[in-house]
Design an enzyme around this catalytic site. Structure first.
Site, PDB file in Angstrom:
ATOM      1  N   ASN A 105       0.836  -1.208   0.000  1.00 14.51           N
ATOM      2  CA  ASN A 105       0.000   0.000   0.000  1.00 14.51           C
ATOM      3  C   ASN A 105       0.867   1.254   0.000  1.00 14.51           C
ATOM      4  OD1 ASN A 105      -2.124  -1.773   0.175  1.00 14.51           O
ATOM      5  ND2 ASN A 105      -2.296  -1.602   2.390  1.00 14.51           N
ATOM      6  N   HIS A 122       5.911  -0.410  -2.598  1.00 19.54           N
ATOM      7  CA  HIS A 122       5.518   0.286  -3.830  1.00 19.54           C
ATOM      8  C   HIS A 122       5.589   1.808  -3.704  1.00 19.54           C
ATOM      9  CE1 HIS A 122       3.161  -3.565  -5.112  1.00 19.54           C
ATOM     10  NE2 HIS A 122       4.462  -3.669  -5.266  1.00 19.54           N
ATOM     11  N   CYS A 180       7.118  20.005 -13.340  1.00 22.22           N
ATOM     12  CA  CYS A 180       8.135  20.382 -12.353  1.00 22.22           C
ATOM     13  C   CYS A 180       8.384  21.887 -12.422  1.00 22.22           C
ATOM     14  CB  CYS A 180       9.428  19.623 -12.630  1.00 22.22           C
ATOM     15  SG  CYS A 180      10.799  20.111 -11.553  1.00 22.22           S
ATOM     16  N   CYS A 183      12.327  22.310 -13.609  1.00 18.75           N
ATOM     17  CA  CYS A 183      12.833  21.982 -14.954  1.00 18.75           C
ATOM     18  C   CYS A 183      11.734  21.783 -15.992  1.00 18.75           C
ATOM     19  CB  CYS A 183      13.721  20.742 -14.892  1.00 18.75           C
ATOM     20  SG  CYS A 183      12.796  19.207 -14.753  1.00 18.75           S
ATOM     21  N   SER A 222      -4.174 -10.321  -2.535  1.00 18.10           N
ATOM     22  CA  SER A 222      -4.456 -11.482  -3.379  1.00 18.10           C
ATOM     23  C   SER A 222      -3.161 -12.027  -3.979  1.00 18.10           C
ATOM     24  CB  SER A 222      -5.421 -11.082  -4.495  1.00 18.10           C
ATOM     25  OG  SER A 222      -4.853 -10.048  -5.275  1.00 18.10           O
TER      26      SER A 222
HETATM   27 ZN   LIG Z   1      12.360  18.711 -12.533  1.00 18.27          ZN
END
Ligand SMILES: [Zn+2]
Length: 284
Positions: A105, A122, A180, A183, A222
């Site tokens: 989770n 994850h 972002c 950038c 599962s």
């Molecule tokens: Zn960036």
């Protein structure tokens, strides 16, 4: 204790019998917190499959749709609070014999319940990473940026496990997806998407923990995703006893000496309480 008299005693005994348990948890652990599971009792998709990383990176429409849904689903996702299952794991860890929890989770509810030895297999949804420069920011800051860029945008939505939501295609087309600020690169929540691998260092950390465990408990998964299932295989190869608590079939059922189908929160709460009798000393 009278209230617990009718429970299945096998899990209490299993918990009381092991000293260094490695627990793997999945979406079923968070459903009672209002974060729905992707899969049904047969392990099949309940709704559309989640976003694949390749499409997210390459297709502007997929990127925009992901963030529109994520934006709409975020308030409900952040409103979710730990439930009885999360609290039971925290109590078990405090009692001393749950030594590593690995979760599939991304909601951080185990940590909010007080668990300390948690590996977010994850990743975590409350952090956003730039795919261009690598900058990490908080998801709440990204939410604010999206709100500022979409002052008149609104969508009624139902939350999915990764915090996204169902949003009308017409509304998606009007959504200004975030970039972002440093950038201009694509932004992605710091979670492992389908089609991506778990970062090697994180996987190795979990494997090391499993090597020091004397048993594996799977709760609310599962095990259809290989990144979780492989811990069952590793535990099986190492000869560790395996227990599974899950509503419905799992991919690991054939490896488990103990399989309990039931409500995770109440099952685990009762088993942990009885195993430790309210103290940190094991009562076998
Ligand atoms: Zn960036």
């Amino acid at each position: 204790m009278a209230a617990f008299a009718s429970i299945d005693d096998r899990l209490r005994h299993w918990i009381a019998s092991h000293r260094r348990v490695f627990a793997l948890t999945g979406a079923g652990c968070s459903t009672a917190s209002g974060i729905p599971d992707y899969r049904d009792h047969e392990g099949e998709w309940k709704r559309r499959p989640p976003v694949m990383i390749q499409a997210f990176r390459m297709q502007d429409a997929v990127y925009r749709r992901y963030w529109a849904r994520a934006y709409a689903g975020w308030p409900r996702f952040t409103a979710a609070a730990p439930n009885a299952a999360h609290r039971a794991f925290a109590a078990w860890e405090a009692a001393g014999t749950l030594f590593q929890l690995v979760t599939q989770n991304v909601d951080r509810l185990h940590q909010r319940a007080g668990c300390r030895a948690v590996i977010d297999l994850h990743g975590r949804l409350d952090v956003v990473a730039c795919l261009g420069c690598g900058e990490h920011t908080s998801r709440s800051a990204t939410q604010e940026a999206m709100a500022a860029a979409n002052p008149h945008w609104g969508a009624e939505a139902a939350t999915a496990p990764d915090g996204d939501a169902d949003v009308e295609a017409a509304a998606v087309a009007l959504f200004a997806a975030p970039r972002c600020e440093r950038c201009g690169g694509l932004l992605k929540p710091d979670v492992v998407f389908f089609g991506e691998n778990v970062p090697r260092g994180r996987y190795e950390q979990a494997c090391e923990a499993l090597a020091g465990a004397d048993a594996l408990l799977v709760a609310g998964s599962s095990l259809m995703v290989y990144s979780g299932f492989r811990f069952v295989r590793l535990a099986h190869e190492a000869g560790l006893p395996i227990a599974i608590v899950n509503r419905g079939r799992t991919r690991g059922d054939d490896f488990a000496a103990l399989k309990i189908e039931g409500d995770l929160g109440s099952t685990l709460t009762q088993a942990v309480h009885l195993a430790f009798d309210g103290s940190s000393r094991t009562v076998v």
